[in-house]
Motif scaffolding. Structure first.
Motif, mmCIF file in Angstrom:
data_model
loop_
_atom_site.group_PDB
_atom_site.id
_atom_site.type_symbol
_atom_site.label_atom_id
_atom_site.label_comp_id
_atom_site.label_asym_id
_atom_site.label_seq_id
_atom_site.Cartn_x
_atom_site.Cartn_y
_atom_site.Cartn_z
ATOM 1 N N VAL A 30 0.860 -1.172 0.000
ATOM 2 C CA VAL A 30 0.000 0.000 0.000
ATOM 3 C C VAL A 30 0.900 1.226 0.000
ATOM 4 C CG1 VAL A 30 -1.746 1.278 1.283
ATOM 5 C CG2 VAL A 30 -1.786 -1.224 1.289
ATOM 6 N N ARG A 31 0.687 2.132 -0.944
ATOM 7 C CA ARG A 31 1.453 3.385 -0.966
ATOM 8 C C ARG A 31 0.605 4.463 -0.315
ATOM 9 N NH1 ARG A 31 3.642 5.121 -6.447
ATOM 10 N NH2 ARG A 31 4.949 6.369 -5.084
ATOM 11 N N LEU A 32 1.216 5.154 0.642
ATOM 12 C CA LEU A 32 0.529 6.199 1.383
ATOM 13 C C LEU A 32 1.157 7.551 1.100
ATOM 14 C CD1 LEU A 32 0.359 4.404 4.845
ATOM 15 C CD2 LEU A 32 -1.451 4.534 3.130
ATOM 16 N N GLY A 33 0.335 8.561 1.013
ATOM 17 C CA GLY A 33 0.821 9.935 0.923
ATOM 18 C C GLY A 33 0.575 10.606 2.259
ATOM 19 N N VAL A 34 1.555 11.354 2.736
ATOM 20 C CA VAL A 34 1.432 12.015 4.034
ATOM 21 C C VAL A 34 1.608 13.509 3.843
ATOM 22 C CG1 VAL A 34 2.363 12.202 6.365
ATOM 23 C CG2 VAL A 34 2.363 9.985 5.197
ATOM 24 N N GLU A 35 0.609 14.270 4.272
ATOM 25 C CA GLU A 35 0.705 15.726 4.307
ATOM 26 C C GLU A 35 0.802 16.121 5.771
ATOM 27 O OE1 GLU A 35 -2.158 17.948 1.929
ATOM 28 O OE2 GLU A 35 -2.669 16.038 0.974
ATOM 29 N N ALA A 36 1.913 16.743 6.144
ATOM 30 C CA ALA A 36 2.135 17.121 7.537
ATOM 31 C C ALA A 36 2.965 18.397 7.583
ATOM 32 C CB ALA A 36 2.865 15.994 8.270
ATOM 33 N N PRO A 37 2.873 19.133 8.672
ATOM 34 C CA PRO A 37 3.716 20.325 8.812
ATOM 35 C C PRO A 37 5.191 19.935 8.797
ATOM 36 C CG PRO A 37 2.085 20.195 10.589
ATOM 37 C CD PRO A 37 2.010 18.928 9.824
ATOM 38 N N ARG A 38 6.037 20.833 8.322
ATOM 39 C CA ARG A 38 7.475 20.559 8.251
ATOM 40 C C ARG A 38 8.064 20.173 9.603
ATOM 41 N NH1 ARG A 38 10.418 20.962 4.013
ATOM 42 N NH2 ARG A 38 9.919 22.305 2.275
ATOM 43 N N GLU A 39 7.538 20.747 10.664
ATOM 44 C CA GLU A 39 8.104 20.465 11.980
ATOM 45 C C GLU A 39 7.671 19.114 12.544
ATOM 46 O OE1 GLU A 39 4.449 23.049 12.507
ATOM 47 O OE2 GLU A 39 6.215 23.186 11.266
ATOM 48 N N ALA A 40 6.783 18.411 11.842
ATOM 49 C CA ALA A 40 6.349 17.082 12.290
ATOM 50 C C ALA A 40 7.172 16.025 11.547
ATOM 51 C CB ALA A 40 4.862 16.878 12.001
ATOM 52 N N PRO A 41 8.109 15.366 12.234
ATOM 53 C CA PRO A 41 8.919 14.351 11.554
ATOM 54 C C PRO A 41 8.053 13.161 11.140
ATOM 55 C CG PRO A 41 9.451 14.423 13.901
ATOM 56 C CD PRO A 41 8.453 15.496 13.645
ATOM 57 N N VAL A 42 8.264 12.690 9.928
ATOM 58 C CA VAL A 42 7.531 11.530 9.412
ATOM 59 C C VAL A 42 8.564 10.530 8.899
ATOM 60 C CG1 VAL A 42 5.866 10.710 7.698
ATOM 61 C CG2 VAL A 42 5.566 12.973 8.744
ATOM 62 N N HIS A 43 8.576 9.316 9.468
ATOM 63 C CA HIS A 43 9.543 8.283 9.094
ATOM 64 C C HIS A 43 8.833 6.945 8.966
ATOM 65 C CE1 HIS A 43 12.861 10.955 10.089
ATOM 66 N NE2 HIS A 43 12.322 11.168 11.272
ATOM 67 N N ARG A 44 9.369 6.080 8.113
ATOM 68 C CA ARG A 44 8.941 4.671 8.144
ATOM 69 C C ARG A 44 9.369 4.111 9.496
ATOM 70 N NH1 ARG A 44 12.158 4.329 3.483
ATOM 71 N NH2 ARG A 44 13.291 2.703 4.565
ATOM 72 N N ARG A 45 8.655 3.123 9.997
ATOM 73 C CA ARG A 45 8.920 2.598 11.341
ATOM 74 C C ARG A 45 10.359 2.111 11.503
ATOM 75 N NH1 ARG A 45 6.552 2.965 16.274
ATOM 76 N NH2 ARG A 45 7.665 1.533 17.623
ATOM 77 N N GLU A 46 10.904 1.407 10.497
ATOM 78 C CA GLU A 46 12.259 0.878 10.639
ATOM 79 C C GLU A 46 13.298 2.000 10.708
ATOM 80 O OE1 GLU A 46 11.233 0.562 6.196
ATOM 81 O OE2 GLU A 46 10.193 0.273 8.092
#
Length: 77
Positions: A30-46
């Motif tokens: 499943v490919r997900l798109g994430v829209e978040a503020p720049r100050e919110a770090p977004v990482h794959r779990r690994e």
């Protein structure tokens, strides 16, 4: 854990400022798109786990020069 079902192009919203959209489903991926503020770090779990493992390790101390060894500045001798 909250479990939600979504189809392609459907989204979920977290805390009014993060939107996760299902972009594509291909086989078991499943490919997900994430829209978040720049100050919110977004990482794959690994990646997140690896970053936290690195932070938990003590900082490496640089090796000390051997006794009697004098470090010379390469520019000033």
């Amino acid at each position: 854990m909250l479990v939600l079902s979504r189809k392609v192009n459907e989204s979920i919203v977290i805390n009014d400022d993060i939107t996760i959209t299902v972009v594509e489903i291909r086989g078991d991926k499943v490919r997900l798109g994430v829209e978040a503020p720049r100050e919110a770090p977004v990482h794959r779990r690994e990646v997140y786990d690896a970053l936290h493992r690195l932070e938990a390790q003590p900082a490496a101390t640089p090796p000390r020069p051997a006794d009697g060894w004098i470090e010379e500045d390469p520019f000033f001798g």
